[in-house]
Design a protein around this motif. Structure first.
Motif, PDB file in Angstrom:
ATOM      1  N   GLY B 253       0.855  -1.359  -0.066  1.00 21.51           N
ATOM      2  CA  GLY B 253      -0.025  -0.089  -0.077  1.00 21.51           C
ATOM      3  C   GLY B 253       0.791   1.264   0.121  1.00 21.51           C
ATOM      4  N   GLN B 256       2.358   1.808  -3.548  1.00 17.42           N
ATOM      5  CA  GLN B 256       1.470   2.232  -4.317  1.00 17.42           C
ATOM      6  C   GLN B 256       1.055   3.625  -3.863  1.00 17.42           C
ATOM      7  OE1 GLN B 256      -0.419   0.890  -6.785  1.00 17.42           O
ATOM      8  NE2 GLN B 256       0.485  -1.082  -6.784  1.00 17.42           N
ATOM      9  N   TYR B 257       1.104   3.993  -2.783  1.00 18.04           N
ATOM     10  CA  TYR B 257       0.863   5.561  -2.563  1.00 18.04           C
ATOM     11  C   TYR B 257       1.922   6.338  -2.947  1.00 18.04           C
ATOM     12  CZ  TYR B 257      -0.083   9.916   0.209  1.00 18.04           C
ATOM     13  OH  TYR B 257      -0.338  11.204   0.403  1.00 18.04           O
ATOM     14  N   ARG B 260       1.908   6.849  -6.643  1.00 18.92           N
ATOM     15  CA  ARG B 260       0.954   7.272  -7.339  1.00 18.92           C
ATOM     16  C   ARG B 260       1.355   8.764  -7.863  1.00 18.92           C
ATOM     17  NH1 ARG B 260      -1.935  11.278  -4.315  1.00 18.92           N
ATOM     18  NH2 ARG B 260      -0.385  10.940  -2.836  1.00 18.92           N
TER      19      ARG B 260
END
Lengths: 354, 270
Positions: B253, B256-257, B260
């Motif tokens: 996560g 992904q953050y 981004r």
């Protein structure tokens, strides 16, 4: 002494010759284009000047200092690439200031210079954007500003407009030339686009098969090509097979019709086969002045090219293209019509004798 | 709903069941430490065990060193292969796959055999025995972990390098006066951010669960602790497996953050 001198430059990759005996002197502030088809050696030559390739033999001297073996980051040469090559992790302002940061300049000086460069390329508002947030044209202008920010002694542009659409290409090339004139920076521009080379350059170096074919001003290159390759590569050209009837008076036969040339026939003898080159814009349709050559034929095709209309006339075997400016009152012949095309004896360039 | 859409959903459902059912089973089992009621007793027991914290902290440290060593070795190598040695790419790829072929047991015995006595040349000691102290054994452990992580880290870096125009970016930086160090630090590494994060995560996961090297080099790592726990306890291993999943998903996560809207992955620098 010229600002940049390339003397007897050769470059081979394994067994393949990329550049053969390249000699050129470029004056300070001059804009020189390397023009030629893919694989002719123009980009390799540029990369040798930049230091990304080492010549197999020969010397490169810039401003009186030999730089043949100098590392690329020690040459103070700015370069603009076809693919922009902006650093994706940096904002526009950081891209432009990168060279100054590497040189250890104080941040106040970098900021001032970046602002100057952004103003030069008219992108003052975009310093905080990332490259991917800009259009192709904007990215290339940033790449130009980045190359110029370090105040290089020489600017190299490797097909900088190839990835852009036609309209942006024309406006950006004018911008590049205006900036180059404003800064007076010596520039080498690599392109395979003859229109770009002719419109931008003080001098054009036409290359083919690793060799220089001709060096001259755009006017010389277009009007007085020295080789068959230059004549055919730069501009549109009609190649007419001809037979020498009288070498002394320049009397020739083309597709059974007699014409004259005032161009020297070199070592041609009567009966020799030669190739004539004629620019399409030097023909006139159905209007012959005294002393001009005439060729008769039948209209085979008419092409509208915007400002120009190209009329293709079939002689007996040879197809001839002639250009005329378009206008709303233009009286065009119809397809299949018998016409006469005329041209002056001076217009016939003799390319080679066989 | 279209027939093709229904078919698609069926496969998604089957996939979800395949992956989630065992996970649910493990989670459910981990909650049954107390007879007749669901509780987090196994989690409490696992997390309060001082050995858990000690071994996890040790493996965490080793994982960080392994990631640093792997980046220092692999980034310049993969960069140079992309820039100058493209023809050697298949050879380098083959070498990076060797850890899949050579079993960990061979690696650790080879390492112990070679480095458990001083390496000498003409009577001069080039390298003392590395298995004599904890610190030097940890060096061997990190080196071994780096070898095990090689296929994952190299692939991550290689994929990252393929998304940017390495040669042109390098030449652009050179024409602006940058040397190799500046190019790697300022241009290449920042554009490999996502790739390095992915590689680091896989390396971390590999090191945290690794058993063979740590066992035979006799170091207090998390992998041997987990194996030992599995032999003696019933519910705690399931609780730790669920904790590992949570840590892994949290790390993914975070990646992904961070990645981004990463410009280097969008524009590719081309």
């Amino acid at each position: 002494m010229a600002f940049l001198e390339l003397t007897h430059i050769n470059k081979t990759f394994n067994q393949t010759t990329a550049v053969h005996d390249f000699n050129l002197a470029i004056e300070g502030g001059e804009f020189v284009s390397f023009l030629g088809p893919s694989g002719c050696g123009k980009t390799t030559t540029l990369r040798m000047v930049a230091g990304f390739e080492q010549p197999t033999s020969g010397r490169i001297v810039m401003d009186g200092v030999e730089i043949t073996n100098t590392a690329p980051n020690q040459r103070n040469i700015g370069m603009v690439f076809q693919s922009y090559a902006l650093f994706p992790n940096m904002k526009v302002a950081d891209n432009i200031g990168f060279g100054l940061m590497v040189a250890g300049k104080p941040s106040s000086e970098i900021k001032k210079r970046v602002a100057e460069m952004l103003s030069l390329i008219k992108l003052e508002q975009l310093g905080d954007r990332y490259p991917f947030q800009l259009s192709g044209g904007q990215q290339q202008r940033v790449a130009l500003a980045r190359a110029l920010a370090i105040r290089p002694q020489l600017l190299l542009l490797d097909e900088p407009l190839s990835a852009l659409d036609a309209k942006i290409r024309v406006s950006l090339r004018n911008e590049i030339r205006a900036i180059q004139r404003q800064l007076g920076i010596t520039t080498i521009y690599v392109t395979h686009d003859q229109e770009e080379a002719l419109s931008l350059s003080d001098r054009v170096v036409v290359m083919n098969h690793s060799l220089i074919e001709q060096v001259g001003t755009p006017f010389e290159i277009y009007n007085f090509p020295k080789t068959a390759f230059v004549a055919s590569f730069v501009g549109t050209l009609n190649s007419l097979p001809a037979e020498v009837l009288d070498a002394a008076t320049g009397l020739l036969r083309v597709d059974g019709q007699e014409i004259h040339t005032t161009q020297p026939l070199k070592a041609a003898k009567n009966g020799d086969k030669i190739t004539l080159a004629l620019r399409p814009e030097l023909f006139r349709l159905n209007r012959t002045a005294v002393g001009e050559n005439q060729l008769s034929g039948r209209v085979e095709n008419i092409l509208f090219l915007g400002a120009i209309v190209r009329i293709q006339v079939r002689l007996r075997e040879t197809l001839l293209a002639m250009d005329t400016f378009n206008n709303p009152h233009l009286a065009l012949p119809s397809l299949g019509e018998e016409v006469t095309v005329s041209f002056s004896p001076e217009a016939c360039l003799v390319l080679d004798t066989k | 709903m279209k027939r093709s859409s229904l078919w698609g959903w069926l496969w998604v459902l089957l996939g979800a069941v395949y992956f989630l059912l065992p996970l649910y089973g493990t989670f459910d089992f981990s909650l049954r430490a107390q007879r007749g009621k669901l509780s987090f007793t196994a989690y409490q027991s696992a997390l309060t065990d001082p050995e858990f914290l000690r071994t996890f902290a040790f493996s965490f440290r080793m994982a960080v060193f392994t990631i640093i060593l792997s980046i220092l070795l692999i980034v310049p190598t993969a960069y140079w292969v992309h820039l100058r040695l493209r023809r050697l790419r298949p050879v380098v790829e083959f070498i990076t796959l060797l850890p899949f072929v050579v079993p960990g047991i061979i690696l650790v015995f080879g390492t112990i055999k070679l480095y458990s006595k001083p390496i000498t040349l003409f009577g001069f000691t080039l390298l003392p025995a590395l298995t004599n102290t904890h610190a030097t054994t940890d060096i061997l452990l990190v080196a071994g972990y780096s070898v095990l992580a090689l296929p994952y880290m190299y692939r991550a870096v290689d994929t990252g390098l393929r998304t940017i125009d390495v040669r042109t970016l390098t030449e652009a930086a050179q024409s602006l006066g940058a040397g190799w160090g500046t190019i790697l630090w300022r241009i290449i590494l920042p554009n490999l951010r996502t790739a390095l994060l992915s590689g680091a995560l896989i390396t971390f996961a590999t090191v945290i669960g690794e058993l063979t090297l740590a066992t035979f080099l006799a170091r207090p790592a998390f992998g041997p602790y987990l194996a030992l726990l599995g032999n003696h306890k019933t519910y705690e291993p399931s609780a730790l497996a669920i904790i590992s999943f949570v840590i892994t998903w949290a790390a993914m996560g975070v990646i992904q953050y961070i990645s981004r809207g990463n410009p280097s992955q969008i524009a590719g620098g081309r």
